[in-house]
Design an enzyme around this catalytic site. Structure first.
Site, short mmCIF file in Angstrom:
data_model
loop_
_atom_site.label_atom_id
_atom_site.label_comp_id
_atom_site.label_asym_id
_atom_site.label_seq_id
_atom_site.Cartn_x
_atom_site.Cartn_y
_atom_site.Cartn_z
N HIS A 113 4.70 141.74 -9.02
CA HIS A 113 5.43 142.23 -10.18
C HIS A 113 5.47 143.75 -10.09
CE1 HIS A 113 2.15 143.84 -12.77
NE2 HIS A 113 1.41 142.84 -12.34
N ASP A 173 6.54 145.84 -12.65
CA ASP A 173 6.39 146.54 -13.93
C ASP A 173 4.93 146.91 -14.14
OD1 ASP A 173 5.78 143.78 -14.18
OD2 ASP A 173 6.01 143.88 -16.35
N ASP A 208 -2.36 147.47 -9.96
CA ASP A 208 -1.70 146.43 -10.73
C ASP A 208 -0.24 146.79 -10.97
OD1 ASP A 208 -1.30 144.17 -12.27
OD2 ASP A 208 -2.16 145.04 -14.08
N GLU A 250 6.55 140.93 -15.92
CA GLU A 250 5.31 140.15 -15.84
C GLU A 250 4.29 140.61 -16.86
OE1 GLU A 250 1.26 138.97 -14.56
OE2 GLU A 250 2.07 140.98 -14.85
N GLU A 251 4.16 141.92 -17.04
CA GLU A 251 3.16 142.41 -17.99
C GLU A 251 3.49 141.96 -19.41
OE1 GLU A 251 0.43 143.51 -17.23
OE2 GLU A 251 0.50 144.69 -15.39
N GLU A 295 -1.17 140.16 -6.38
CA GLU A 295 -2.00 140.85 -7.37
C GLU A 295 -3.34 141.23 -6.72
OE1 GLU A 295 -1.56 141.51 -10.71
OE2 GLU A 295 -0.22 139.99 -11.58
N HIS A 319 -4.87 148.16 -15.81
CA HIS A 319 -4.69 148.67 -17.17
C HIS A 319 -5.71 149.74 -17.55
CE1 HIS A 319 -2.66 144.55 -18.34
NE2 HIS A 319 -2.23 145.05 -17.18
#
Length: 415
Positions: free
Chosen positions: A78, A80, A111, A145-146, A171, A371
């Protein structure tokens, strides 16, 4: 094997290019539903290194093709990111970041833009070493995705009509091979009341007070949820509280809470909802228990509504796909890999959880960086991941494709 040694050598040689590409991706803000510029940067790099075809679908996902063989294999990152949070917690600019001989710092490094950087250069390695076989490799950069994990792959499967034999999720895996994770749900519990003047609360029915015993029973429910020897225990937490009231001098006429429910093996959406509906306090308050839906438009302005249910998935250790990755790792690094699982959720919730397409994880970066402020990834892991992605399709096609189950019925989808 000679091919494996050459692949690792070439991946090491491309470390500076991968690092520069990753720095470029980090420098482009790309929160969910705002990924257009980073998609265009990925397209530029894919074309530069020699991908056979690059497509951006109507949702905004980017798909880069290598080869024209019959075995369709996909790898997914992903592209984003979440926001930067409190800027004061960052030692370096979250977009300009920091780089030395070992690490790269910046939002999305682990991430999971690092996975995309490694995949693109794996494509270059495949091309330059002539590793193409009877397979078509599709490198996917997926959006949103997030915001709503797996929504992108609902679109890719249902609308793009892509049904790969398996998918490698890139990931971060801390250098391990991951073969599953718990699912999740976003649940809403609502109580209704009757407002009145706060000076005489007995005239009304306070919806917030009606929610109070429900909160205590939800906390107790969390402690007694189902466990699983590999995936671990289901969990439940209250993540948000809301209310309506005519004023601060009035009784609240509605209250609702959001729940983050993590699902282990055997826990379905209806099972989880019914557990909450069966709570005595929920029944006494006649509370409504529902699932949230997601309807936010992608950066292309496409809306693809879905329930906020993200099924659990797990691929068994004996599956040919798991063996393919284990052997790839052993041949490249002369070590036995560790098999594990993600704590968080990935696009696997749709790929395998909804559609039964086998998937497995290997990616640069570490889960604990996701994050977090000062998010970092390691250049050595970019190199190792690129080498893995370059050899997996070749090894699978030559040795394990014939051993794949003809149906997906024996895969543990756990829904």
């Amino acid at each position: 094997m000679e091919n494996f040694a050459k692949v690792l050598e070439m991946a090491q040689a491309y470390k500076p290019e991968m690092s520069r590409f990753l720095r470029d991706l980090i420098a482009i803000p790309s929160e969910s539903c705002g990924e257009e510029k980073v998609v265009l940067r990925i397209k530029e790099e894919m074309e530069k290194v020699g991908f056979d075809k690059v497509v951006i679908d109507p949702m905004g996902n980017i798909l880069g093709y290598i080869g024209h063989g019959q075995h369709v294999i996909a790898m997914d990152a992903h592209i984003d990111t979440v926001g930067i949070g409190d800027r004061s917690l960052w030692e370096y600019d979250p977009y300009q970041g920091y780089e030395d001989d070992e690490i790269i710092i910046g939002r999305g490094g682990s991430d999971q833009s690092g996975g995309m950087a490694s995949m693109v250069y794996a494509g270059k390695i495949i091309k330059e070493l002539g590793l193409e076989d009877d397979y078509t490799l599709i490198v996917v950069g997926s959006v949103q995705e997030e915001d709503c994990d797996g929504l992108c792959w609902q679109y890719i499967v249902n609308e793009d009509k892509l049904h790969p034999e398996f998918v490698v999720i890139t990931e971060p895996t801390d250098g391990k091979i991951y073969r599953g994770h718990r699912g999740r749900m976003e649940i809403k519990v609502t109580t209704k009341g009757i407002s009145c003047h706060g000076s005489a609360p007995e005239r009304g029915d306070n919806a917030i007070f009606k929610m109070a015993p429900i909160l205590n029973e939800l906390r107790a429910l969390h402690e007694n949820l189902t466990d699983h020897p590999f995936l671990g225990k289901g969990s439940l937490t209250v993540s948000e509280v809301f209310f309506t009231s005519p004023s601060r001098c009035a009784v609240a006429d509605s209250c609702w809470i959001s729940l983050d429910r993590r699902l282990t093996a055997g826990e379905t959406a209806e099972f989880a909802l019914q557990q909450i509906r069966n709570l005595p306090a929920v029944k006494a308050a006649q509370a409504e228990v529902t699932m949230y839906t997601y309807e936010r438009p992608s950066y292309t302005n496409l809306v693809y509504p879905t329930d906020c249910y993200f099924p659990t998935w797990l691929i068994e250790e004996e599956h040919p796909l798991c063996t393919t990755l284990e052997e790839s790792y052993q041949e490249l690094f002369h070590e036995t890999p560790v098999l594990d699982k993600w704590t968080f959720s990935t696009n696997g919730v749709s790929i395998m959880g909804r559609y039964g397409i086998p998937c497995i994880g290997f990616g640069p970066g570490h889960e604990d960086q996701a994050h977090a402020p000062n998010e970092k990834t390691w250049k050595k892991e970019l190199v190792n991941a690129a080498a893995m992605y370059a050899v997996i399709p070749m090894l699978y096609t030559q040795k394990y494709a014939a051993k794949m189950p003809e149906t997906t019925e024996n895969l543990l989808r756990v829904d």
